[in-house]
Design an enzyme around this catalytic site. Structure first.
Site, PDB file in Angstrom:
ATOM      1  CB  SER A  39      -0.881   0.020   1.261  1.00 38.50           C
ATOM      2  OG  SER A  39      -1.538   1.259   1.402  1.00 38.50           O
ATOM      3  CE1 TYR A  93      -4.275  -2.013   5.183  1.00 36.42           C
ATOM      4  CE2 TYR A  93      -3.364   0.141   4.676  1.00 36.42           C
ATOM      5  CZ  TYR A  93      -3.904  -1.058   4.253  1.00 36.42           C
ATOM      6  OH  TYR A  93      -4.060  -1.304   2.907  1.00 36.42           O
TER       7      TYR A  93
HETATM    8  N1  LIG Z   1      -8.776  -0.350  -1.332  1.00 39.49           N
HETATM    9  C1  LIG Z   1      -7.698   0.383  -1.153  1.00 39.49           C
HETATM   10  O1  LIG Z   1      -7.743   1.622  -1.238  1.00 39.49           O
HETATM   11  C2  LIG Z   1      -6.360  -0.263  -0.865  1.00 39.49           C
HETATM   12  C3  LIG Z   1      -5.246   0.571  -0.854  1.00 39.49           C
HETATM   13  C4  LIG Z   1      -3.994   0.006  -0.611  1.00 39.49           C
HETATM   14  C5  LIG Z   1      -3.859  -1.352  -0.409  1.00 39.49           C
HETATM   15  N2  LIG Z   1      -4.956  -2.134  -0.408  1.00 39.49           N
HETATM   16  C6  LIG Z   1      -4.752  -3.560  -0.177  1.00 39.49           C
HETATM   17  O2  LIG Z   1      -5.229  -4.295  -1.291  1.00 39.49           O
HETATM   18  C7  LIG Z   1      -5.730  -5.562  -0.862  1.00 39.49           C
HETATM   19  C8  LIG Z   1      -7.172  -5.721  -1.362  1.00 39.49           C
HETATM   20  O3  LIG Z   1      -7.927  -4.639  -0.869  1.00 39.49           O
HETATM   21  P1  LIG Z   1      -9.469  -4.383  -1.254  1.00 39.49           P
HETATM   22  O4  LIG Z   1      -9.662  -2.916  -1.179  1.00 39.49           O
HETATM   23  O5  LIG Z   1      -9.823  -5.123  -2.478  1.00 39.49           O
HETATM   24  O6  LIG Z   1     -10.157  -5.029   0.025  1.00 39.49           O
HETATM   25  P2  LIG Z   1     -11.652  -5.608   0.267  1.00 39.49           P
HETATM   26  O7  LIG Z   1     -11.943  -5.297   1.690  1.00 39.49           O
HETATM   27  O8  LIG Z   1     -12.589  -5.162  -0.787  1.00 39.49           O
HETATM   28  O9  LIG Z   1     -11.398  -7.184   0.100  1.00 39.49           O
HETATM   29  C9  LIG Z   1     -10.535  -7.869   0.949  1.00 39.49           C
HETATM   30  C10 LIG Z   1     -10.916  -9.340   0.960  1.00 39.49           C
HETATM   31  O10 LIG Z   1     -10.026 -10.025   1.866  1.00 39.49           O
HETATM   32  C11 LIG Z   1     -10.795 -10.977   2.593  1.00 39.49           C
HETATM   33  N3  LIG Z   1     -10.151 -11.331   3.857  1.00 39.49           N
HETATM   34  C12 LIG Z   1     -10.018 -10.576   4.967  1.00 39.49           C
HETATM   35  N4  LIG Z   1      -9.415 -11.281   5.944  1.00 39.49           N
HETATM   36  C13 LIG Z   1      -9.154 -12.510   5.432  1.00 39.49           C
HETATM   37  C14 LIG Z   1      -8.548 -13.682   5.946  1.00 39.49           C
HETATM   38  N5  LIG Z   1      -8.101 -13.757   7.214  1.00 39.49           N
HETATM   39  N6  LIG Z   1      -8.419 -14.748   5.138  1.00 39.49           N
HETATM   40  C15 LIG Z   1      -8.898 -14.702   3.862  1.00 39.49           C
HETATM   41  N7  LIG Z   1      -9.493 -13.631   3.333  1.00 39.49           N
HETATM   42  C16 LIG Z   1      -9.616 -12.545   4.101  1.00 39.49           C
HETATM   43  C17 LIG Z   1     -12.136 -10.285   2.812  1.00 39.49           C
HETATM   44  O11 LIG Z   1     -13.180 -11.207   3.134  1.00 39.49           O
HETATM   45  C18 LIG Z   1     -12.344  -9.572   1.480  1.00 39.49           C
HETATM   46  O12 LIG Z   1     -13.078 -10.358   0.566  1.00 39.49           O
HETATM   47  C19 LIG Z   1      -5.594  -5.568   0.665  1.00 39.49           C
HETATM   48  O13 LIG Z   1      -4.411  -6.213   1.033  1.00 39.49           O
HETATM   49  C20 LIG Z   1      -5.520  -4.099   1.014  1.00 39.49           C
HETATM   50  O14 LIG Z   1      -4.846  -3.851   2.239  1.00 39.49           O
HETATM   51  C21 LIG Z   1      -6.210  -1.625  -0.628  1.00 39.49           C
END
Ligand SMILES: NC(=O)c1ccc[n+]([C@@H]2O[C@H](COP(=O)([O-])OP(=O)(O)OC[C@H]3O[C@@H](n4cnc5c(N)ncnc54)[C@H](O)[C@@H]3O)[C@@H](O)[C@H]2O)c1
Length: 276
Positions: free
Chosen positions: A168, A181
């Site tokens: 991130s 985080y």
């Molecule tokens: N959305 C953003 O702005 C953003 C920015 C930077 C990084 N990220 C990173 O990108 C990745 C995806 O983010 P997103 O926005 O698509 O998130 P999201 O919340 O839409 O989806 C995350 C998924 O991970 C699953 N999950 C959570 N804990 C889990 C576990 N213990 N075992 C298995 N599955 C699990 C959830 O059920 C969910 O379906 C993450 O690692 C997040 O930290 C997201």
């Protein structure tokens, strides 16, 4: 807020598939694939002929997402011979669950080529107030989840295999209330480099993507807070959220043979926000 086309890659799916001719028939594991970016990665890979085992702790949503993607690709005139998406339950904090995902891929498709450590959580707590449970859970999911995934991948990916971890912009830029985080994503950043160094011995590449604000369930909270939203978008040089589809291109590149001499690297997909 400026919005983006729901599916900007739509018109050139065939063209992009032609850019990665080695992908059809390959097999990927994508964690956290029930929704958000993980679901987009699963669909984008399957559209290019890659079979995907999607794992999520929310197994009901994961199976529904897999069925939806398979149905959509089956009727998409631009997609020839899509890969199949299989949904399975995984808790990324449990090392054995990753091995089980790998076994699903091997049982169904006989090979494993790509591994995407995407599952993550984004808890809020001021640094002074983070509880022992919050810091443990955050590090368990966001850091151990990546390490255990990479360990399973290292056992089964052959030479030329590729791992991508989701880091991130928060690995580099801190945010108020996101100490746990930010620390977890900084750890992913370093872990990616360590894994790249060691798994290079097996010819496996390990890279990461560092997204900024991407429009998924994880970031919906900010839309209900106009002041926080305006401030956040002011700090993005492109002044809008990214769409999950806009992260897919970086993912495909890092997994593909086009990146065969790229490892231990990070691609920021953040509208420039890491500089602000
Ligand atoms: N959305 C953003 O702005 C953003 C920015 C930077 C990084 N990220 C990173 O990108 C990745 C995806 O983010 P997103 O926005 O698509 O998130 P999201 O919340 O839409 O989806 C995350 C998924 O991970 C699953 N999950 C959570 N804990 C889990 C576990 N213990 N075992 C298995 N599955 C699990 C959830 O059920 C969910 O379906 C993450 O690692 C997040 O930290 C997201």
């Amino acid at each position: 807020m400026t919005t983006v086309d729901e599916n900007p890659g739509r018109t050139n799916t065939a063209t992009i598939r032609a850019i990665y001719p080695e992908m059809p028939g390959k097999v990927a594991v994508v964690t956290g694939a029930a929704r958000g970016m993980g679901a987009q990665f699963a669909k984008g890979l399957a559209a290019r002929g890659v079979h995907v085992v999607g794992g999520d702790i929310d197994d009901v949503a994961m199976k529904a997402t897999a069925e939806r993607i398979n149905a959509e690709l089956a009727t998409d005139a631009l997609v020839e011979q899509p890969g199949r998406v299989t949904g399975a339950r995984v808790d990324v904090t449990v090392a054995a669950d990753h091995e089980a995902l790998a076994q699903v891929a091997l049982a169904e498709h006989g090979r494993l080529d790509y591994w995407v450590n995407n599952a993550g959580i984004f808890p809020f707590a001021l640094a002074e107030e983070i509880s022992p449970e919050q810091i443990s859970t955050t590090l368990d999911v966001n850091v151990e989840g990546v390490l255990f995934g990479a360990q399973a991948a290292a056992r089964h990916l052959g030479e030329g295999g590729a791992i991508v971890n989701m880091s991130s912009v928060s690995a580099l830029r801190v945010r108020r209330g996101r100490g746990a985080y930010c620390a977890s994503k900084a750890a992913v950043h370093h872990l990616t480099e360590s894994l790249a160094f060691e798994l290079g011995d097996k010819g496996i590449r390990v890279n990461q993507i560092a997204p900024g604000f991407i429009d998924t369930e994880m970031t919906q909270w900010i839309k209900g807070d106009p002041e926080a939203l305006a401030k956040a978008l002011d700090n993005v040089p492109l002044h809008r959220f990214g769409a999950p589809e806009e992260v897919l291109g970086a993912m495909l590149f890092l997994l593909s043979d086009a990146a065969r001499y790229v490892t231990g690297n990070s691609i920021s997909v953040d509208g420039g926000s890491r500089h602000v």
